[in-house]
Motif scaffolding. Structure first.
Motif, PDB file in Angstrom:
ATOM      1  N   LYS A   1       0.840  -1.201   0.000  1.00 31.44           N
ATOM      2  CA  LYS A   1       0.000   0.000   0.000  1.00 31.44           C
ATOM      3  C   LYS A   1       0.875   1.250   0.000  1.00 31.44           C
ATOM      4  O   LYS A   1       2.019   1.228   0.469  1.00 31.44           O
ATOM      5  CB  LYS A   1      -0.926   0.032   1.214  1.00 31.44           C
ATOM      6  N   ALA A   2       0.306   2.334  -0.513  1.00 28.25           N
ATOM      7  CA  ALA A   2       0.998   3.619  -0.506  1.00 28.25           C
ATOM      8  C   ALA A   2      -0.033   4.725  -0.346  1.00 28.25           C
ATOM      9  O   ALA A   2      -1.198   4.571  -0.746  1.00 28.25           O
ATOM     10  CB  ALA A   2       1.786   3.826  -1.797  1.00 28.25           C
ATOM     11  N   SER A   3       0.370   5.832   0.253  1.00 23.56           N
ATOM     12  CA  SER A   3      -0.560   6.953   0.440  1.00 23.56           C
ATOM     13  C   SER A   3       0.191   8.278   0.432  1.00 23.56           C
ATOM     14  O   SER A   3       1.386   8.334   0.727  1.00 23.56           O
ATOM     15  CB  SER A   3      -1.337   6.811   1.756  1.00 23.56           C
ATOM     16  N   TYR A   4      -0.546   9.313   0.076  1.00 20.36           N
ATOM     17  CA  TYR A   4      -0.045  10.693   0.151  1.00 20.36           C
ATOM     18  C   TYR A   4      -1.199  11.566   0.624  1.00 20.36           C
ATOM     19  O   TYR A   4      -2.350  11.372   0.229  1.00 20.36           O
ATOM     20  CB  TYR A   4       0.458  11.194  -1.204  1.00 20.36           C
ATOM     21  N   MET A   5      -0.892  12.540   1.461  1.00 27.35           N
ATOM     22  CA  MET A   5      -1.927  13.487   1.877  1.00 27.35           C
ATOM     23  C   MET A   5      -1.298  14.840   2.184  1.00 27.35           C
ATOM     24  O   MET A   5      -0.148  14.926   2.616  1.00 27.35           O
ATOM     25  CB  MET A   5      -2.691  12.980   3.098  1.00 27.35           C
ATOM     26  N   ARG A   6      -2.059  15.872   1.905  1.00 26.16           N
ATOM     27  CA  ARG A   6      -1.713  17.230   2.349  1.00 26.16           C
ATOM     28  C   ARG A   6      -2.817  17.692   3.294  1.00 26.16           C
ATOM     29  O   ARG A   6      -4.007  17.540   2.999  1.00 26.16           O
ATOM     30  CB  ARG A   6      -1.589  18.198   1.190  1.00 26.16           C
ATOM     31  N   THR A   7      -2.417  18.239   4.432  1.00 25.36           N
ATOM     32  CA  THR A   7      -3.375  18.752   5.408  1.00 25.36           C
ATOM     33  C   THR A   7      -3.030  20.188   5.758  1.00 25.36           C
ATOM     34  O   THR A   7      -1.861  20.599   5.687  1.00 25.36           O
ATOM     35  CB  THR A   7      -3.366  17.893   6.682  1.00 25.36           C
ATOM     36  N   ARG A   8      -4.045  20.954   6.143  1.00 29.10           N
ATOM     37  CA  ARG A   8      -3.875  22.344   6.560  1.00 29.10           C
ATOM     38  C   ARG A   8      -4.535  22.540   7.922  1.00 29.10           C
ATOM     39  O   ARG A   8      -5.603  21.994   8.176  1.00 29.10           O
ATOM     40  CB  ARG A   8      -4.498  23.311   5.545  1.00 29.10           C
TER      41      ARG A   8
END
Length: 794
Positions: free
Chosen positions: A516-523
């Motif tokens: 599995k792989a993931s990417y996220m941007r949060t503010r």
């Protein structure tokens, strides 16, 4: 604002066009709810499988599922952890609504053979960095002072480290404690602790059995925080029969009552908890102790009404307070209040809507007397009003779309200082801050092939600092004020906005292993003004402004997941890297309380964290539990601290190791044990000092260059279930259990803090003379902490 919604609407439409596919043959939809057969409560994340079609679905948070299949006959299997599976045969020649009611395995079922087999959800699901916990299992583990605590349990998971000994605050993957979003029925809980952090505000008796912690791969529906989301929901109440449960413990007692308002249509639950240290203090002979009050209480309530097959209303609320009073000299109290009004609506068998009105409030205040006899009171807090709408579209078996909007109005009260009675003190009120935070999002869970599945989404968030108020202009050093601008009510002072993409993928290598792989941007637009490592009640929330930019984080993670022994053992290894911008810290000696220009006390910079997390979990059998290990590093780099060079964050722990085990010794006896090891947390020790007159002034070295000794402890528990007691009419069944727990069973003196004191000692080189030395002293909080709790249910 108009441009914001136009762009976002285009994104939603684009996702629809990319994911929706046409059907070449006649298809029909099977939809419905999965519920607890004993209580009528919805079961979230239950599996609805159609083996012959090679497809299936999970119920959403509210127990609803939808599957579109080709016309034909099918066997449908429904599963949920700790429940008896159910299988039915259907003839699908038109759209069909079918509800399921599952029975707990502990319930005596005569004519039903339990053939439940462990599933491979952790391998086959597309989500990663998500921990799903079950309160039924947690209740078997050692509990601090007998209080089952969901937050203490997540501190035992990989990637999560405790703020300090005995404190419920936690860090996730190198973030700060204020970067964790805690939700209770969609309402934000700003300070989730009682008694300065020793207990959480969550009474386990009032909560649903299942809850989730998102450490990464956070779905697009969640925002407002940088590092994690803890999503909790209250029980809905038994809509079939009346029940009461509770417990009497060493430090607190609790009681929960639930039952039907209208059988099978409406139900309620109320739950209360209170500590009683103040009762014992009243028995003390010392008048100072007798006049001291120290306790907390909380109250949960929820009701729901099934208006029709397509509409359902929920009303829930939480209220909790901590009270501390020392004679008439000092008193303070703080606490949370939340309220949620939710409407579930089915537009069709494929379109599910959830609309929620939310109120969240956190307040801190104290009253004190000065040395001159003048009395005053101080108060601060934050209050939110929010509207949130989430819509789920079960487009087809390969695509499940979710989209929605939310808006939150923040009113932040930095502080009010008011003299009481006749006093020479002057009132001082810092003007409240106002802000409007809004977002729109869309996401899709897509099955590309038997091996590959994707989950992707996009969130657009916007934050507007609003008037009325004054805004100051400064020079580049923030030491000289240049100008003042007045803003009227509702006028936009500063506007921030930006995209927050989310993506995760799962590739099945085999039937029992996947990558599995993931990417996220949060503010994150709200910041916490604090000079401590933990989140304490007197900390002050401050919104982003012209001088304080929102925090932004990007996180990537890859993982390998494999199950063993016919899915009895679940293994995972995840590696992550997180980059954090616009991080804030405070100058040494910063004045945070009642400071109208707090931006002048702030230092700005960046941070990063990386690590590897290993976990092996056993979920079934006589022995259950997990072993987890985290190797990680968390750093910050902020101008004005450590010469602008990187330094360890408060959350930095090189090693973090946990062993959690529950052993069912007999039908009525369960033994629980946990062992925790962690590298010592970073601290800053003095490296020297100098004297001014007779006072010694310490000289500190680089920020967080030292660390406390390594931390470890073992907790043990024994839970003994009593024999069920049934009255003569067999209308009431009483179940009870005794829980015996010892926290820190081998009495380790773990350092809570280390301080240095000046002392006179004999000079070894000059007999008869003394020299001044500085000795280090360790403060520890707990050694052996035994507790006993009696739990009951009828």
């Amino acid at each position: 604002m108009i441009l914001f919604f136009r762009k976002s609407a285009f994104v939603v439409l684009l996702l629809f066009l990319l994911s929706a596919t046409a059907f070449s043959q006649t298809k029909h939809t099977l939809s419905g709810y999965v519920r607890d057969g004993g209580t009528g409560e919805d079961l979230a994340s239950a599996q609805v499988l159609v083996p012959s079609a090679g497809t299936g679905a999970y119920t959403n948070t509210y127990g609803f599922f939808s599957l579109t299949l080709a016309e034909g006959e099918y066997d449908v299997v429904v599963r949920y952890l700790s429940y008896v599976p159910d299988t039915i045969h259907i003839q699908l020649n038109q759209d069909l609504s079918q509800n399921f009611e599952l029975l707990e395995k502990s319930v005596e079922v005569q004519t039903v053979e339990i053939t439940d087999k462990a599933s491979a959800d952790n391998v086959q699901g597309s989500d990663m960095s998500v921990e799903t916990m079950n309160l039924k299992e947690i209740r078997k583990l050692p509990a601090f002072m007998g209080e089952v605590d969901v937050i203490r349990t997540i501190q035992l998971l990989p990637g999560v480290v405790s703020v300090g000994e005995g404190i419920t605050g936690y860090y996730v993957r190198g973030g700060q404690s204020n970067q964790n979003l805690v939700l209770l029925d969609n309402a934000t809980v700003y300070n989730a602790s009682h008694l300065l952090g020793f207990f959480s505000v969550f009474n386990a008796d009032a909560l649903r059995d299942e809850y989730k912690l998102y450490k990464g791969g956070i779905p697009a529906q969640y925002g407002t925080r940088l590092s994690s989301v803890l999503d909790l929901h209250m029980k809905e109440g038994n809509n079939k029969e009346w029940h009461a449960s509770g417990g009497l413990g060493a430090i607190s007692s609790r009681l929960t009552i639930e039952g039907p308002l209208i059988k099978d249509r409406a139900s309620f639950v109320v739950s209360g908890r209170r500590t009683y240290a103040d009762i014992f203090l009243n028995l003390a002979k010392d008048p100072n102790l007798k006049a001291t009050k120290l306790y907390f209480y909380d109250f949960n309530a929820k009701a729901n009404l099934r208006i029709s097959n397509k509409d359902r209303l929920f009303l829930s609320g939480y209220f909790g307070r901590d009270v501390f009073k020392f004679r008439n000299i000092f008193s303070n109290d703080w606490g949370n209040a939340t309220g949620s009004l939710r409407w579930n609506h089915l537009f069709s068998d494929k379109l599910f809507s959830n609309t929620t009105l939310i109120m969240s409030d956190f307040f801190y205040g104290f009253e004190a007397e000065t040395f001159t006899g003048d009395r005053f009171e101080f108060g601060s807090g934050i209050r939110d009003y929010a509207l949130k709408n989430d819509i789920t579209w079960f487009a087809n078996p390969k695509n499940q779309l979710q989209f929605g909007i939310d808006a939150t109005f923040h009113r932040v009260n930095p502080g009010i200082f008011e003299p009481l009675g006749e006093s020479f003190l002057e009132p001082l009120n810092v003007s409240p801050d106002y802000a409007l935070e809004s977002a729109i999002y869309a996401s899709n869970e897509q099955t590309v092939s038997d091996r590959l599945s994707l989950s992707y989404g996009l969130r657009w968030s916007q934050f507007a600092q609003l008037g009325p108020g004054e805004e100051y202009s400064y020079d580049s050093t923030y030491e000289t004020r240049l100008d003042t601008t007045q803003y009227s009510s509702g006028e936009i002072v500063q506007l921030y906005h930006g995209l927050e993409p989310r993506f995760s993928a799962r590739y099945l290598v085999g039937a029992s292993n996947s990558i599995k792989a993931s990417y996220m941007r949060t503010r994150q637009y709200l910041h916490l003004a604090s000079n401590s490592t933990a989140s304490f009640p007197w900390d002050i929330w401050i919104p982003s402004s012209r001088h304080i930019a929102p925090q932004i984080a990007d996180q990537v993670a890859v993982g390998y997941f494999q199950n063993f022994l016919d899915n009895q053992l679940e293994g995972s290894l995840e590696i992550y890297y997180k980059d954090m911008r616009n991080q804030i810290d405070f100058k040494n000696g910063a004045e945070l309380i009642l400071n109208p220009t707090i931006e002048t006390e702030i230092l700005r910079g960046d941070g990063y964290a990386y690590g590897a997390e290993f976990m092996l979990r056993k979920t079934r059998g006589q022995l259950t539990g997990w072993v987890s290990y985290t190797l990680s590093k968390a750093m910050r780099q902020i101008a004005g601290i450590n010469g602008g060079n990187p330094y360890p964050s408060n959350s930095n722990r090189l090693h973090d190791f946990h062993v959690v085990a529950g052993f069912q010794l007999s039908k009525r006896t369960n033994i629980g044990a946990t062992w925790v090891y962690s590298s010592g947390r970073p601290v800053t020790f003095p490296v020297g000092g100098y004297r001014i007159d007779s006072n010694f002034v310490p000289l500190y070295g680089a920020r967080n260059a030292d660390q406390l000794p390594d931390y470890h402890r073992m907790d043990l528990s024994v839970t003994i279930d009593g024999k069920p007691k049934v009255d003569e009419n067999k209308k009431r069944r009483l179940e009870s259990s005794w829980n015996f727990t010892c926290y820190n069973a081998y009495g380790r003196r773990n350092a809570f803090s280390i301080d240095f004191r000046e002392e006179q000692e004999d000079d070894p080189n000059n007999p008869g003379q003394q020299v001044t030395v500085r000795n280090a002293y360790k403060t520890y909080l707990f050694r052996w902490v035994p507790s006993i709790t009696w739990n009951f249910k009828f």
